[in-house]
Design an enzyme around this catalytic site. Sequence first.
Site, PDB file in Angstrom:
ATOM      1  N   GLU A 145       0.731  -1.255   0.141  1.00  0.00           N
ATOM      2  CA  GLU A 145      -0.037  -0.120   0.161  1.00  0.00           C
ATOM      3  C   GLU A 145       0.803   1.321  -0.117  1.00  0.00           C
ATOM      4  OE1 GLU A 145      -2.558  -1.682   3.050  1.00  0.00           O
ATOM      5  OE2 GLU A 145      -4.275  -1.302   1.877  1.00  0.00           O
ATOM      6  N   GLU A 169      -4.257 -10.004   4.248  1.00  0.00           N
ATOM      7  CA  GLU A 169      -5.444  -9.503   5.032  1.00  0.00           C
ATOM      8  C   GLU A 169      -6.411 -10.401   5.237  1.00  0.00           C
ATOM      9  OE1 GLU A 169      -3.432  -7.550   2.846  1.00  0.00           O
ATOM     10  OE2 GLU A 169      -3.432  -5.606   3.970  1.00  0.00           O
TER      11      GLU A 169
HETATM   12  N1  COA Z   1       4.464  -7.877  12.399  1.00  0.00           N
HETATM   13  C1  COA Z   1       5.424  -8.107  13.268  1.00  0.00           C
HETATM   14  N2  COA Z   1       6.563  -8.757  13.316  1.00  0.00           N
HETATM   15  C2  COA Z   1       6.694  -9.448  12.111  1.00  0.00           C
HETATM   16  C3  COA Z   1       6.077  -9.121  11.051  1.00  0.00           C
HETATM   17  C4  COA Z   1       4.687  -8.541  11.179  1.00  0.00           C
HETATM   18  N3  COA Z   1       3.842  -8.328  10.122  1.00  0.00           N
HETATM   19  N4  COA Z   1       6.267  -9.934  10.047  1.00  0.00           N
HETATM   20  C5  COA Z   1       7.561 -10.380  10.504  1.00  0.00           C
HETATM   21  N5  COA Z   1       7.591 -10.034  11.921  1.00  0.00           N
HETATM   22  C6  COA Z   1       8.901 -10.354  12.786  1.00  0.00           C
HETATM   23  C7  COA Z   1       8.913 -12.005  13.124  1.00  0.00           C
HETATM   24  O1  COA Z   1       7.831 -12.122  14.352  1.00  0.00           O
HETATM   25  C8  COA Z   1      10.131 -12.294  13.398  1.00  0.00           C
HETATM   26  O2  COA Z   1      10.357 -11.808  14.708  1.00  0.00           O
HETATM   27  P1  COA Z   1      11.450 -12.601  15.634  1.00  0.00           P
HETATM   28  O3  COA Z   1      12.817 -12.552  15.150  1.00  0.00           O
HETATM   29  O4  COA Z   1      11.586 -11.753  17.310  1.00  0.00           O
HETATM   30  O5  COA Z   1      10.998 -14.093  15.816  1.00  0.00           O
HETATM   31  C9  COA Z   1      10.906 -11.656  12.388  1.00  0.00           C
HETATM   32  O6  COA Z   1      10.198 -10.262  12.142  1.00  0.00           O
HETATM   33  C10 COA Z   1      11.358 -12.167  11.209  1.00  0.00           C
HETATM   34  O7  COA Z   1      10.198 -12.694  10.736  1.00  0.00           O
HETATM   35  P2  COA Z   1      10.278 -14.275  10.548  1.00  0.00           P
HETATM   36  O8  COA Z   1       8.700 -14.746  10.501  1.00  0.00           O
HETATM   37  O9  COA Z   1      11.151 -14.985  11.543  1.00  0.00           O
HETATM   38  O10 COA Z   1      10.800 -14.453   9.049  1.00  0.00           O
HETATM   39  P3  COA Z   1      10.604 -15.514   8.015  1.00  0.00           P
HETATM   40  O11 COA Z   1      11.518 -15.406   6.937  1.00  0.00           O
HETATM   41  O12 COA Z   1      10.590 -17.090   8.645  1.00  0.00           O
HETATM   42  O13 COA Z   1       9.183 -15.184   7.274  1.00  0.00           O
HETATM   43  C11 COA Z   1       7.419 -13.946   6.530  1.00  0.00           C
HETATM   44  C12 COA Z   1       8.870 -14.067   6.900  1.00  0.00           C
HETATM   45  C13 COA Z   1       7.185 -12.607   5.965  1.00  0.00           C
HETATM   46  C14 COA Z   1       6.731 -14.944   5.705  1.00  0.00           C
HETATM   47  C15 COA Z   1       6.668 -13.775   8.002  1.00  0.00           C
HETATM   48  O14 COA Z   1       7.517 -13.008   8.651  1.00  0.00           O
HETATM   49  C16 COA Z   1       5.260 -13.445   7.925  1.00  0.00           C
HETATM   50  O15 COA Z   1       4.388 -14.131   7.468  1.00  0.00           O
HETATM   51  N6  COA Z   1       4.957 -12.196   8.499  1.00  0.00           N
HETATM   52  C17 COA Z   1       3.730 -11.775   8.650  1.00  0.00           C
HETATM   53  C18 COA Z   1       3.108 -11.202   7.405  1.00  0.00           C
HETATM   54  C19 COA Z   1       1.748 -10.620   7.313  1.00  0.00           C
HETATM   55  O16 COA Z   1       0.845 -11.288   7.443  1.00  0.00           O
HETATM   56  N7  COA Z   1       1.746  -9.208   7.537  1.00  0.00           N
HETATM   57  C20 COA Z   1       0.159  -8.583   7.920  1.00  0.00           C
HETATM   58  C21 COA Z   1      -0.383  -8.080   6.877  1.00  0.00           C
HETATM   59  S1  COA Z   1      -1.833  -7.226   6.979  1.00  0.00           S
END
Ligand code: COA
Length: 241
Positions: A115, A135
Amino acid sequence: MGDFEVIIYEKSNEIGYVTLNRPDRLNAYNLQMRDELYQVLGAIKNDPEVKVVIFRGAGERAFCAGADLAEFLTAPSPIIARQVRWERDIWGLFLSITKPLIAALHGYVLGSGIEIALCCDIRLAAEDAQFGLPELGLGIIPAAGASQTLPRMIGGAKALEILLTGRWIKAKEAHQLKLVNQVVSRQELWPAAKRLANKIKTYDPIAVSHAKQAVTRGLDLTLEQGLELEAKLSSLITALK
Ligand code: COA
């Protein structure tokens, strides 16, 4: 400008640089980021020394992995978390800026990340960029504009497919869909964004601002209305010369 914690704002040679700066959270968009971005966008809008702006994400892994899920999970409900975000119309402020905004995208570009990118005018993507709208999986819909800005950019059918399936797309497909203007290597991303900004800043800022408005406002008009808008903006420039 004041010191920020989750945004870095720098200004150099008429270019503004905005860095989303929570790399250990993949630059997830939280309330503090909203507040700091709001201040930065206000400054950009009103600062005649800034002619063009580049947005990027800090760290190796993401431009922005969407809304901060930790805030979502501590709010009474995702809906209430979302309402809190609406207290400041950051997206309206973004779209009201008539200076060119460039997004330099790498790694995860999810939810609010897309966005923010869609509020920019030119999107450059590194080869490792991945785009998605998660979302619906959280029981909400995009509320920072993607339901409107994405279909305007790539058409309704593809926007719906991405939204309704939650499918992530890679940089090459994002380019084919015209979601991004160009795909470059990771090392080239920053130099390419800077070259673009340096080129744009050589032009008269009023002409640039009017050109941006003619295109962005014109997209929501009929051709006839758009041509009227173009004539009006063009005569405003002539009147100033
Ligand atoms: N909000 C808060 N923290 C987040 C985040 C988010 N949207 N996305 C990633 N992080 C944090 C993780 O909790 C992790 O923290 P930690 O090291 O304390 O455990 C850190 O960032 C690294 O992310 P991680 O999930 O370990 O990396 P990954 O390579 O395994 O996965 C993603 C990457 C992007 C696939 C995964 O982090 C994810 O699905 N994030 C959420 C995406 C999402 O749904 N966003 C909301 C959109 S409305």
